[in-house]
Design an enzyme around this catalytic site. Structure first.
Site: not given
Lengths: 360, 360, 360, 360
Positions: D13, D155, D211, D249
């Protein structure tokens, strides 16, 4: 006035949704049958779409509440509609389009499977409306009664084949090297990953170059001896790229002619060009199919794709080529002219030519 | 070990900043003189950059605290540096590059003004290092003592001319039709408006097609009779587009050769190609200047532009052309190979060949 | 039927062009006067636009052939139009808007200069149509006869102030923290550089947070004692960002109320909300000004900005806030509701209330 | 010197590939075992990646030629490595992570499944290295000998929790309202469709807000009575958006403190902040974990995400908040600090604290 009843095969996909939009309030046709894969069968269209229904905000409840049938329920299709649009994948088309035709339903297809069959018209109504004459032969050979298949060519070539057509007719195209920069909507949804296209481009689209080189020859060909013979003496090389554009395929072309025209002859041919759809004033036909723009930096996808209701081809930058005769840039809306609305135009031509039954 | 002292003309622009980055810790050169327009003169480099200094986060304080001089202060340049990089506009280059050369300073230029002067080498070190032999003639004719001008070609052609060179040498290129898809960084800052490039592309870059067609002929030419004579028998047609990519110019090419090579011959020539910069192991030279990728969808700008420290050219999709002999896709980093780092490589070649004075 | 004659100040800019588009075929108004900076004065509108005229493909020749006047030719404006739209910069507005008003011309302004003047209505017709009652006072105090100034608020807050209004009226807004993600078209053309927005965002827009915090208080305020007193007891904190979106400003809001409503009360208030523009069925008013979407991932700029002709606000994701009472996402079309078409709606309200002269 | 042998679960991945990149030439660890789904089992890593291997151009042949095992081949893992990184989906993690731990292998996980288990450290080494003391308890309760599980948080919060930590320690955070603008790489590959993000944004990411609100409380909590008790007295409201950015981000935050600090106190705490990774000079730790930028329009993802090797958090625009005490903008690299390299930093801390066996 009664309108013809229409079925959509692959109704829940992106092109299927565009068909439903394009047929909203259509003067000739009304959507009465929807088919999709087994997992949608039995649901209302609204439910089957779920969150995929992003193109359908303005669709009437009459259509949104239609039931969705499995694509194998051909009997029901035979009862509920007069012809079908096929917006399914090539694999599904391979199995089902001929079953629908055999059941007596004309199939107006966007799929690639039958495009190169020599008895199936590969139709751009402004270019080869005469190819429809092969239909009775197709029906006879295949043992079909009322049904038949008509295909729409690949979306990439709709940006440049319409403007090439009047030039080819007048001067003969000999060699053509072209590069496309194609929109992400051409790959369907979800299609191209954002990781592949933000700050990037992909210099490859599976199967696209082959189609761009082969399909034009058939479209420019002639009906003879029960088949459509491809045009000869034209060689085409296509480079196909995916770029960060939502809608609108752009092509850069270099062309060599049998007889070299002047710049003014080319622009005049483009500006004056009208095809059968314009003569018949078909509902989806743009008044002027080819728009030549004088600005040095046009056409551009975001500014020009919606010209002529998304059905006109915009051209610019006609100039001499250092290697061939001329070069230019061409652009059309891949999801309109190049997909559903182009299919609707095909059906409008079929209808007015009597291929879909009595003209109401 | 003493390093040569370097000046940057146009130090506050995007390319000027890239020069300063590329010269951080350089084994041969050290930045000692900065020149820019009058409005920056008298400020420290840090202040002159202000919020434009986005490429300079990692630059040492020694350079950030250097004073910026007006570009007309050539006397000071003469005292403070051994040669200069010119990263100014073509208009400014027209006035000033020859003044710096006349003052005894070699000028390694990114500007387009002198590129086509027959006594100015248009240098890609992997291709035409022998063109440097025109420099003594240039100095004699122009009455310059130690100074001279060497130019770097346009960024668009650096993606494809390096891979074309070994093919041309072996088989002779006859005709070439190409389409570029160029990154927005090629237009400088602010350069291309976001309104022109988000969900869009621009099929036009001012002057770019002319440069892409003309400059390769000079680079592939020969020094004879005190001038660089352009290569003959090659015709090139370029279509240049701006696309939504930050860095990395991509080109799609169709090529006709005098003698048709095999696929394997081409790939082998690419993989084995090494030029003078590789032989000399110049600091900015990539170990392997041409990388052929086997994947069917490469090269891609975001994935491949940084190969070889931004100095390698990535190639893919070599396949037969339906019109000419072969076609392929080529990509290089326009802001590295195509701009400042390419200029630094030019200066490294000049240095090792003794054109910048004693080799330390 | 005679229509009122309209002038556009700043006719060649992006907002000016949008005004001209929005007024095509308008039932109340017809464009008869165009003003711009000195460098356009004397040209036809077509020539003055040149290649900037990207929004005007569909504009009639009648308008494209109008002469452009310098913005200082107020006498001619007085002869040729009944009122003007001002789409000029804040600096130009500071000088000229009051001169036009003094010359007897109502000024419907998009500029920020007079927005916070206590005698100038800062108008969103769905929210504070009653603020127009200050106009006679404005005229009296400033010594103006027929002219006056009405301002349109900043484009950022039009995405959320309309949905906040019915909630504030019913429950009282106490605290509001919001973050906007604003489209590049809000910065005009060329505006935001592509190098700043492709694979990037900018967490700053000059002056935008201050306007987003201050203007809502005035809009929600009351006319009293010859001035518009800002609403009290509301505190607002705005974070404004520029993102890679062409059109459509999105805002994420957390709200604390004086009295906490239920989820259902909020959604019902939004769905049932109709303002004066809806009651009067003004030509540019959306039938339903606030659209609540049930999907969990809407509104989205590309899918929702054109709702209600670009004049509706789309809302989604109403949910409880872990810190305040509720949070939600709101979106409107910054170049339609937030700019020219919003200005046209203002003028439609002024017209039907008799402020622009006799109602035809 | 022998290095610890490392396995990667989910090696094919995107995050798995990033682990392999991040571990190239690592001083403590060497990749010796790769596991993925059944369809990759038995292939070499090179073959298993196929065209998905876009991040692995620079990976050595030693690793590219490793065999890939099925994730259920835990016995082989036990022989071939000393601990594993888990880069699998939450569903796979739910089944397999505890089996690996039971087999004696420490599991350093990126998956969300065990994050909120009260005996599993949710580790950001700069913030809560002391939470590792729960490990012996975790082993005892679960009956594991040498194995255990340590998780990495989501993240999104790595962009703001590190800068909040020194402020919380000094002044106490009471209320926090934040809006994230998250990069598409956070959704994996193919992840976000280009049709959803070009000229668009999505104001929703499944599970992300929950989260972002819950995990910080655990990270800021205390180990007591055999569990990690979440911090109390802090309320957090998160709005999470996906925007057209490849990596990085960004978050806009408004914060209320128990004791209001001065602007200078905050900036000083950030500039001076060093955690255990800095004290220990861990290989993946940035020298300065929090970078405060003075420019008014920073941090920006494309310009700042790579700071500190992708491991530093960049902050800007600290200013007073009209509703709470202060507001600011924070940014980190979601695929570096927020994913694989953050996991590697966790393992470096575990190693130096002796949790992975003898320190070599």
């Amino acid at each position: 006035m009664r309108r013809l009843r229409v079925g959509i095969l692959g109704a829940t996909g992106v092109v299927g949704q565009h068909y439903i939009q394009a047929l909203q309030g259509h003067p000739f046709f009304e959507v009465t049958f929807l088919a999709a894969s087994q997992k949608s069968a039995g649901l209302s269209y609204r439910c089957a779409l779920g969150s995929k229904g992003r193109a359908c905000d303005s669709v009437t409840s009459v259509v949104m509440d239609l039931p969705v049938f499995g694509i194998d329920q051909i009997d029901i299709a035979g009862e509920q509609c007069d012809f079908v649009f096929s917006a399914v994948s090539s694999e599904i088309a391979a199995t089902y389009e001929k079953l629908y035709a055999a059941a007596g339903l004309p199939v107006v297809s966007n799929a690639s499977h039958h495009r190169m069959d020599p008895d199936v018209p590969l139709l751009i109504p402004e270019i080869n409306p005469d190819h429809l004459q092969i239909i009775p032969h197709q029906q006879r050979v295949r043992g079909w009664d009322r049904g038949f298949i008509v295909a729409k060519p690949n979306c990439s070539l709709q940006s440049y084949l319409i403007p090439l057509f009047p030039l080819h007719r007048a001067f003969g195209i000999k060699r053509l090297i072209l590069t496309t920069m194609q929109a992400v909507s051409g790959a369907g949804y979800p299609g191209v990953s954002s990781l592949d296209i933000v700050d990037n481009l992909i210099p490859y689209i599976h199967g696209e170059e082959e189609k761009s080189e082969r399909e034009p020859l058939k479209i420019l060909g002639k009906v003879a001896d029960g088949k459509i013979a491809p045009a000869e003496g034209i060689s085409i090389s296509a480079h196909c790229n995916r770029v960060s554009v939502i809608d609108g395929h752009t092509a850069c072309l270099s062309v060599e002619f049998n007889q070299r025209p002047t710049w003014q002859e080319i622009v005049s041919l483009w500006r004056e060009f009208r095809g059968v759809p314009q003569e018949l004033a078909l509902p989806s036909a743009p008044a002027q199919p080819i728009l030549y723009r004088e600005e040095r930096d046009r056409p551009q996808p975001r500014l020009d794709r919606d010209s002529g209701g998304g059905m006109a081809v915009s051209i610019g930058r006609l100039r001499e080529c250092e290697v061939f005769d001329y070069r230019f840039v061409a652009l059309s809306h891949n999801a309109m002219r190049g997909a559903a609305k182009g299919g609707v135009l095909n059906s409008e031509l079929l209808y007015t030519q009597g291929y879909l039954g009595e003209i109401l």
